[in-house]
Design an enzyme around this catalytic site. Sequence first.
Site, PDB file in Angstrom:
ATOM      1  N   LYS A  66       0.855  -1.140  -0.002  1.00  0.00           N
ATOM      2  CA  LYS A  66       0.085   0.094   0.078  1.00  0.00           C
ATOM      3  C   LYS A  66       0.874   1.301   0.179  1.00  0.00           C
ATOM      4  CE  LYS A  66      -4.198  -1.548   0.171  1.00  0.00           C
ATOM      5  NZ  LYS A  66      -5.410  -1.100  -0.533  1.00  0.00           N
ATOM      6  N   SER A  96       1.110  -9.862  -0.328  1.00  0.00           N
ATOM      7  CA  SER A  96       1.091  -8.534  -0.345  1.00  0.00           C
ATOM      8  C   SER A  96       1.011  -7.602   1.027  1.00  0.00           C
ATOM      9  CB  SER A  96      -0.413  -8.160  -0.954  1.00  0.00           C
ATOM     10  OG  SER A  96      -1.477  -8.905  -0.109  1.00  0.00           O
TER      11      SER A  96
END
Lengths: 322, 322
Positions: free
Chosen positions: B54, B306
């Site tokens: 992110k 992720s």
Amino acid sequence: MKPAPAFDDVREAARRLDGVAHRTPVLTSRTFDERAGTRAFFKCENLQRAGAFKFRGAYNTVVRLTGAERACGVVSYSSGNHAQGLALAARLLGAPAVIVMPNDAPEVKLAATRGYGAEIVLYERAEGKREEIARRIGAERGMTLVPPFDHPHIIAGQGTAGLELLEEVRDLDVLVVPVGGGGLISGCALAAHALRPSARVVGVEPAQANDSYLSLARGERVATAQAQSIADGLLPTAPGEITFPIMKAHVHSIALVTDEEIADAVRFLHERMKIVVEPSGAATAAALLHGRIEGVRGAKVGVILSGGNVDPNALTAILARA
Amino acid sequence: MKPAPAFDDVREAARRLDGVAHRTPVLTSRTFDERAGTRAFFKCENLQRAGAFKFRGAYNTVVRLTGAERACGVVSYSSGNHAQGLALAARLLGAPAVIVMPNDAPEVKLAATRGYGAEIVLYERAEGKREEIARRIGAERGMTLVPPFDHPHIIAGQGTAGLELLEEVRDLDVLVVPVGGGGLISGCALAAHALRPSARVVGVEPAQANDSYLSLARGERVATAQAQSIADGLLPTAPGEITFPIMKAHVHSIALVTDEEIADAVRFLHERMKIVVEPSGAATAAALLHGRIEGVRGAKVGVILSGGNVDPNALTAILARA
């Protein structure tokens, strides 16, 4: 006694390990740097095959046996990472392997060693003599003894971890390496001396298992009583006959850390850097986080995180202690 | 609506992130490959700054604001990795940041977001409307809203994770990416389409949060009811207006995994690969370990892990479940 290894042996080991061992990543963490006041480059041998740098030396030793020797197999004694590293190396090279382990070794370590295809021979820990048992098995079954650290091919293999780090970060001021029997640090010191002679090589031991600290202070090998520490890979009671002269020549100093400092480092590496490092492997980070190494402010410091094989329950206990 | 990003935007984002974001390592595991029957290359965004991919999109968005916009600051809503990634990006770029978070968010996430210097505005989760609150704050304080996924600069930034993986492993057959709102997969799909058009891009969603699966099946955006899953980063209820057309054009299919399969993958990555991966980040590995993706036998598969921001208690519970 086997001859001492030289830097060329480390380089040759690197060639033999190319494509077999992982070239483990070098990580950085600004949060760590802020806390420790350094610029740290972590060589992640916890991400090595079989979970520790030990695979390097074991493979480099087994691969150099003759075909006949390999066919007879290898034997060693270890309750830790050398067992798994040797078992995997032997399997990859088609050699039978026998590992002598204490009968109170954690089931998870027995299972991992068996999982790599080794035969396990248990012994009564209180009676000691595991090396004697391994030697006897070697003699009886014609197997080559692969000691955990005091062997030139082991040292050369372990040194490839330092070699890779020095190749990737060429201007290190300091290289920090955990010290058990000295196989890893002596191999890394050979590489540092050749590639970056200005870099100080600093070892780290648990404060209560300070045999290499004492030995370097006295200039000769000192044996200590068997100590306990959460850093169970750093508990040999004396540096090796081959490793010690290399340490004496090329190691600047040994820093000492407590179990609490090691646990704190394991937590930091897990929570902030998202990697699983066993206590022995985190001792180096602990020394930096807790100011146990002098002259590192603002310096570029290579840090070997030597392994990741921690018992899940032990890790949970460490993480919960915060 | 903002224009859709193209591959050039991903490439430009990579230039802006150079030296700022970590170029995260790509790991392999023969044990994983044996279990999954593939050759997997894990892109470790759990080792990214602030613990997840992110940061890439957030930084790429804030860095493109004008000086005046940056001075006014940024606002967003997130209880997860976008909050931390945006808070860090804003701090690095000298922009104030406000994050709207539910008042029942775990203390550890609030602390992490605050730790990066962001101001937190709490809202009542039951009343929803966090986007509305963020918009109102933005209007009142002149702050730029940085949405979690449906924005061209966010998508381009996230795509750099895929770009780096495709640059490092040039002959991938498949690229497996977790899917929440689709920011990561649409950015990665742009990179894959440009650099390796023959590679199939496969998304992974929790079985109970299958909005992108349903949307791709129907050819239009479908909204589902709010689901629960241990993969708390994959719970948006519909793909984005900007992300969906890219997914429709370049994503081959979506695989679905259960929470049990995800927990198993978290354990595998922790115990065998020695890395801390949060459930959302391990969904891709879960799909491969549990045979949820067709046609991967013997294939070279890129796998995005992720993020690594898992609550320590939640992780302990998952590890103990074995």
